[in-house]
Write an enzyme that holds these catalytic residues in place. Structure first.
Site, PDB file in Angstrom:
ATOM      1  N   ASP A 159       0.813  -1.219   0.000  1.00 35.41           N
ATOM      2  CA  ASP A 159       0.000   0.000   0.000  1.00 35.41           C
ATOM      3  C   ASP A 159       0.846   1.268   0.000  1.00 35.41           C
ATOM      4  O   ASP A 159       0.299   2.370  -0.045  1.00 35.41           O
ATOM      5  CB  ASP A 159      -0.915   0.009   1.231  1.00 35.41           C
ATOM      6  CG  ASP A 159      -1.916  -1.139   1.215  1.00 35.41           C
ATOM      7  OD1 ASP A 159      -2.629  -1.284   0.205  1.00 35.41           O
ATOM      8  OD2 ASP A 159      -1.972  -1.890   2.205  1.00 35.41           O
ATOM      9  N   ASP A 160       2.144   1.116   0.059  1.00 38.52           N
ATOM     10  CA  ASP A 160       3.038   2.268   0.123  1.00 38.52           C
ATOM     11  C   ASP A 160       3.163   2.910  -1.253  1.00 38.52           C
ATOM     12  O   ASP A 160       3.527   2.256  -2.239  1.00 38.52           O
ATOM     13  CB  ASP A 160       4.413   1.821   0.618  1.00 38.52           C
ATOM     14  CG  ASP A 160       5.344   2.998   0.835  1.00 38.52           C
ATOM     15  OD1 ASP A 160       5.446   3.455   1.986  1.00 38.52           O
ATOM     16  OD2 ASP A 160       5.964   3.453  -0.137  1.00 38.52           O
ATOM     17  N   LEU A 161       2.882   4.208  -1.320  1.00 37.28           N
ATOM     18  CA  LEU A 161       2.894   4.896  -2.609  1.00 37.28           C
ATOM     19  C   LEU A 161       4.288   4.925  -3.216  1.00 37.28           C
ATOM     20  O   LEU A 161       4.452   4.820  -4.441  1.00 37.28           O
ATOM     21  CB  LEU A 161       2.347   6.319  -2.447  1.00 37.28           C
ATOM     22  CG  LEU A 161       2.190   7.140  -3.735  1.00 37.28           C
ATOM     23  CD1 LEU A 161       1.270   6.430  -4.732  1.00 37.28           C
ATOM     24  CD2 LEU A 161       1.650   8.529  -3.408  1.00 37.28           C
TER      25      LEU A 161
END
Length: 211
Positions: A159-161
């Site tokens: 989920d880390d951009l």
């Protein structure tokens, strides 16, 4: 706390498993990732919560002011629970963060949040599930602790951009990958997905989180 794996072995594995990772390993500076030393799980998560949604500079300033409240700048959950809401707001914490750090302190005291010496017998997902019971701590924050405080080798924060952007650039994709698709693709990087994430952060040009 030391890394729980050999970085050189991890890089060799990634290079052999994936030609794109092989290119990143070859072209980028050698990794200097190391597990951050913290006095306690409480100290690490207090730092994470106080810095959420802030620039690196602002997060460091507020965290420093928060530490100044404690004797010898060593945070403990019992001491935090003695501070008034006004004192915590006075260092720059929002109302939501005040509630979050108070919940963290309470859950550390009651054992919901494990102490550092308890983590050795726990697997990654068990740790995540324990930590996300704290207000203000989601999976991402738990994963950052696993990578940077506990030195766990196989964490992929899908989920880390920054990880998503790095993947988009490195793999020449038109769009950011969906978390499920990134998790599927990342299976080839196991058991060193933490190291793959570091290379993707670097490829995106992002600062590595919590460093």
């Amino acid at each position: 706390m030391a890394l729980q794996f050999d970085l050189a072995v991890a890089c060799e594995h990634l290079a052999a498993a994936d030609p794109v990772m092989a290119d990143l390993v070859q072209r980028m500076p050698p990794m200097h990732i190391s597990a951050r030393e913290q006095d306690s799980t409480f100290a690490a998560l207090l730092r994470a919560i106080s810095g959420q949604q802030l620039s690196v500079k602002a997060a460091a300033t507020i965290h420093g002011r928060l530490l100044d409240l404690f004797a010898a700048r060593r945070p403990t959950p019992s001491a935090l629970l003695e501070f008034s809401d006004e004192a915590l707001r006075g260092v720059g914490l929002s109302r939501n963060k005040v509630a979050a750090v108070q919940d963290l302190a309470a859950k550390y005291i009651d054992g919901t949040v494990p102490a550092l010496n308890e983590f050795g017998e726990m697997d990654d997902e068990e740790i995540v599930q324990r930590l996300i019971q704290v207000r203000g701590i989601g999976r991402w924050t738990a994963e950052m602790l696993l990578i940077f405080q506990l030195g766990r080798p196989d964490i992929l924060p899908v989920d880390d951009l920054g990880v998503q952007r790095g993947y988009k650039v490195a793999y020449h994709q038109p769009d950011l990958p969906k978390p499920k698709a990134l998790a599927h693709t990342g299976r080839v990087w196991a058991p060193y997905r933490s190291v793959a994430a570091w290379y993707l952060w670097r490829r995106a040009g992002d600062a590595v989180p919590m460093r």
